[in-house]
Design a protein around this motif. Structure first.
Motif: not given
Length: 200
Positions: A93-122
């Motif tokens: 949600s924070a990155l959607r408000s300020n999306p212009e600068h980030l080039r690399e994002l690593d979220l590996s190894g966290n328990k995101l099974g219930k995370f709605d990937l549509r948020l990331l897709a947006a």
């Protein structure tokens, strides 16, 4: 962390790279770090907190930094930090408000099974989003969100070059539409990793 944070909060501090991998940082330490970066957000370009046990509350603290338009962070690594879908939702949600600068994002190894990937897709679909490398390895993700990811990359094809979905609960059929993007001449996706925890 309080001593380090005091340095980072100094307006004369121009640290661009901060690597704190496996440093046993607690929620309290992360809160101090976030407070410092809110005070002086303009210079940091790389932040690696991988391997620290950061709960969802820590991700929410960091999100208050990322939402700041003065924050120009380009690389954020949060691998194996122990947060869940709730913390991830606040981060995206924070990155959607300020999306212009980030080039690399690593979220590996966290328990995101219930995370709605549509948020990331947006986020990825936003033409202002310029993420080039995205790692979601070993996050307990299922194929349910793959169509949304595919649609997002198709709508904003100029930036994402590497996507790592390895060691999630995915079959080859789940990622077929993403694999097809590698043959799309308009899409920059070069590397897609998807070794699965399933046998199908």
């Amino acid at each position: 962390m309080k001593l380090i944070s005091a340095v980072l909060a100094n307006p004369h501090c121009k640290v661009e790279k901060l690597w704190l991998v496996e440093c046993c940082i607690t929620d309290e330490g992360c809160a101090a770090l976030a407070s410092a970066l809110r005070s002086n957000p303009e210079h940091l370009r790389q932040l690696d907190l991988s391997g620290n046990k950061l709960r969802d509350s820590s991700l929410k603290c960091l999100s208050t930094v990322l939402v700041n338009y003065c924050c120009k962070l380009e690389k954020l690594w949060l691998g194996y930090c122990g947060f869940t879908d709730e913390g991830c939702a606040a981060l995206i949600s924070a990155l959607r408000s300020n999306p212009e600068h980030l080039r690399e994002l690593d979220l590996s190894g966290n328990k995101l099974g219930k995370f709605d990937l549509r948020l990331l897709a947006a986020l990825l679909a936003n033409p202002q989003c310029k993420i080039e490398i995205l790692w979601l390895r070993d996050c307990d993700l299922t194929g349910e969100g793959c169509p949304a990811l595919t649609s997002a990359v198709r709508s904003n094809p100029s930036h994402l070059r590497e996507l790592n979905l390895s060691w999630n609960i995915l079959s080859k059929s789940d990622v077929k539409s993403l694999l097809d993007l590698k043959d799309d001449p308009h899409c920059k996706l070069e590397r897609l990793k998807y070794e699965s925890t399933t046998s199908s």
